[in-house]
Design an enzyme around this catalytic site. Structure first.
Site, PDB file in Angstrom:
ATOM      1  N   HIS A  51       0.641  -1.012  -0.065  1.00  0.00           N
ATOM      2  CA  HIS A  51      -0.206   0.052   0.029  1.00  0.00           C
ATOM      3  C   HIS A  51       0.848   1.190  -0.358  1.00  0.00           C
ATOM      4  CE1 HIS A  51      -3.683   1.952   1.038  1.00  0.00           C
ATOM      5  NE2 HIS A  51      -2.911   3.082   1.585  1.00  0.00           N
ATOM      6  N   HIS A  97       1.167   5.265  -1.486  1.00  0.00           N
ATOM      7  CA  HIS A  97       0.488   6.451  -2.604  1.00  0.00           C
ATOM      8  C   HIS A  97       2.357   7.554  -3.303  1.00  0.00           C
ATOM      9  CE1 HIS A  97      -2.872   6.765  -1.022  1.00  0.00           C
ATOM     10  NE2 HIS A  97      -2.761   6.111  -0.040  1.00  0.00           N
ATOM     11  N   GLN A 155      -9.546   9.833  -4.270  1.00  0.00           N
ATOM     12  CA  GLN A 155      -9.315  10.452  -3.040  1.00  0.00           C
ATOM     13  C   GLN A 155     -10.289  11.189  -2.645  1.00  0.00           C
ATOM     14  OE1 GLN A 155      -5.936  10.676  -1.014  1.00  0.00           O
ATOM     15  NE2 GLN A 155      -7.317  10.767  -0.538  1.00  0.00           N
ATOM     16  N   GLU A 189     -10.606   4.368   7.391  1.00  0.00           N
ATOM     17  CA  GLU A 189      -9.844   4.756   8.472  1.00  0.00           C
ATOM     18  C   GLU A 189     -10.343   5.926   9.431  1.00  0.00           C
ATOM     19  OE1 GLU A 189      -6.756   5.853   5.030  1.00  0.00           O
ATOM     20  OE2 GLU A 189      -5.063   6.790   6.811  1.00  0.00           O
ATOM     21  N   ASP A 229       2.882   2.863   3.268  1.00  0.00           N
ATOM     22  CA  ASP A 229       1.575   3.818   2.501  1.00  0.00           C
ATOM     23  C   ASP A 229       2.156   5.446   2.137  1.00  0.00           C
ATOM     24  OD1 ASP A 229      -0.950   5.369   2.851  1.00  0.00           O
ATOM     25  OD2 ASP A 229      -1.376   4.677   4.591  1.00  0.00           O
ATOM     26  N   TRP A 242       1.293  13.562   4.137  1.00  0.00           N
ATOM     27  CA  TRP A 242       0.412  13.159   5.368  1.00  0.00           C
ATOM     28  C   TRP A 242       1.547  12.093   6.182  1.00  0.00           C
ATOM     29  CZ3 TRP A 242      -1.857  11.999   1.056  1.00  0.00           C
ATOM     30  CH2 TRP A 242      -3.015  12.774   0.239  1.00  0.00           C
TER      31      TRP A 242
HETATM   32 FE   FE2 Z   1      -3.319   5.336   1.457  1.00  0.00          FE
END
Ligand code: FE2
Length: 442
Positions: free
Chosen positions: A61, A63, A156, A217, A313, A319
């Site tokens: 996972h 991005h 998203q 999430e 991630d 983030w």
């Molecule tokens: Fe994610």
């Protein structure tokens, strides 16, 4: 292109504990694995010196479209998921295809040097230009000889709350994106979240594609879209190709409900990705004390027979301001957050960034058995547990029987005046075998 010469790695330790094992790579595959193998003519021989040979790491996972964009156009001040989403929205109009591709290619270099064979990357499809999709499809093509990218069409900003998101998602799949994505907890209502799960499962079934949803999430124990995912996965025959990523609300659920849910997930063949570095960072932000950890129930899911992988991630993005493509750091954080400290549980954390993730991505020829692809990593460690503890150096990365990356061992040389001659000056941080039964380091 001329075929690579045979590669013979001698004196390796394997993850199952076997020592002094040779591995012979021929024509891109492992031809033999065993003690004292004869060397074929022209073979390149490498002495592993007892270090651990492992199948490569796999990131389940990620991005890639946002990776390495930290600070653009500003830093996430609150550190929350929602400010990260807002910040990504501010950055999107400023993006160019070239800049996305350049950052992604840089990250792919990091990943190769860290011993990754494959990355499943979500890619935002809410931009009408599909810039990130086009950029990452081109990156996928360019890195294919040495790194496998699986792309997930990820709305998203929400499938139903964003005009044209479903159309955009279909366009991305038409362009060659591999997996159907979604984010039900970011829709306007629970009902719309559930509806998005149904639509996306039906789309995956219609196209014969895998499905991987950012799911629940949140710290809200009422966020139960994974139950809907399990229901539709079973209804539509998506067993083994439907994945729930994050599932952090499960941390906060009532235990009786969670036990029933986990049984349903196991029954429906839903797979799970936890993202320990990000879950521990983003969850519990509204808590005072005690502050929840927020990672999903990894040991309980594994005990029920659910396949659980870990993902990185984010790295240096809206983030998360940290990270360096190190799946051993991910495994270490998962181990700590879930308190998976027994030797067996530590091994499960290692599996979550290797074999479990490979299974989740459906990677062909993965492993160290004869006949598998000759993809492996030589780690400066004697066991998977030690590799996690040390976040071990990737001394060699081998792809298809060819060395594609080398890293220097981590060592230190002490310069201590007056040190006695009975103590070594070199330090390598590995655990030496016990000198006598019951002895040795603790
Ligand atoms: Fe994610």
């Amino acid at each position: 292109m001329t075929a690579a010469p045979p590669l013979l790695i001698r004196r390796a330790t394997l993850p199952d504990g076997r020592c002094d094992i040779d591995l012979l790579a021929l024509d891109g595959h492992l031809a033999a694995v065993g003690p004292a193998l004869p060397a074929p003519p022209g073979a390149q021989e490498i002495d592993a010196q007892g270090w651990l040979v492992s199948p490569p790491f796999v990131d389940a996972h990620f991005h890639l479209d946002a990776a390495l964009s930290f600070g653009l156009p500003r830093v996430n001040a609150s550190g929350t998921l929602l400010e990260g989403i807002r910040l990504w929205g501010e950055l999107k109009p400023l993006l160019t295809e070239e800049a996305i591709a350049e950052r992604a290619l840089t990250y792919c270099d990091w990943a190769v040097a860290r011993g990754l064979r494959a990355i499943r990357s979500h890619v935002d499809v809410c931009d009408e230009r599909l810039l990130a999709v086009r950029a990452l499809l081109e990156v996928k093509r360019r890195v294919a000889p040495y790194l496998e990218l699986q792309l997930v069409a990820f709305p998203q900003d929400g499938l139903l709350r964003t005009p044209l998101a479903l159309t955009q998602l279909r366009r991305a799949l038409d362009l060659g994106v591999d997996v159907v994505g979604g984010i039900p907890h970011h829709e306007r209502t629970y009902a719309q979240g559930g509806e998005s799960v149904r639509l996306l499962c039906e789309l995956a079934a219609e196209r014969g594609l895998p499905l991987d949803l950012h799911c629940d999430e949140t710290d809200d124990p009422q966020s139960r879209h994974v139950e809907t995912l399990a229901f539709h996965a079973q209804r539509l025959g998506l067993q083994g190709r439907a994945t729930g990523s994050h599932l952090t609300s499960m941390h906060s659920m009532d235990n009786d409900y969670a036990a029933r849910l986990i049984a349903l997930m196991a029954d429906s063949g839903v797979q799970v990705v936890a993202n320990p570095l990000i879950n521990i960072t983003l969850q519990g932000r509204r808590d005072s004390y005690p502050r929840r950890r927020g990672m999903t129930r990894v040991p309980e899911l594994l005990a029920a027979g659910v396949n659980v992988a870990f993902g990185h991630d984010c790295v240096l993005d809206p983030w998360y301001a940290l990270g360096s493509a190190d799946m051993l750091e991910v495994a270490s954080m998962g181990l700590h957050v879930a308190q998976m400290t027994s030797q067996a549980a530590q091994r499960q954390c290692y599996d979550a960034v290797t074999v479990n993730a490979a299974r989740l991505l459906g990677l062909p020829g993965y492993g160290l058995e004869p006949g598998c692809r000759a993809d492996l990593v030589l780690l400066q460690a004697r066991s998977p547990e030690e590799a996690i503890r040390l976040r071990a150096q990737r001394l060699l990365v081998v792809r298809g029987g060819t060395v594609i990356s080398r890293m220097a061992p981590a060592t230190a040389e002490l310069c201590l005046p007056g040190r006695g001659g009975d103590r070594p000056f070199g330090v390598d941080f590995t655990r030496q075998p016990p000198a006598e039964p019951g002895g040795g380091p603790r």
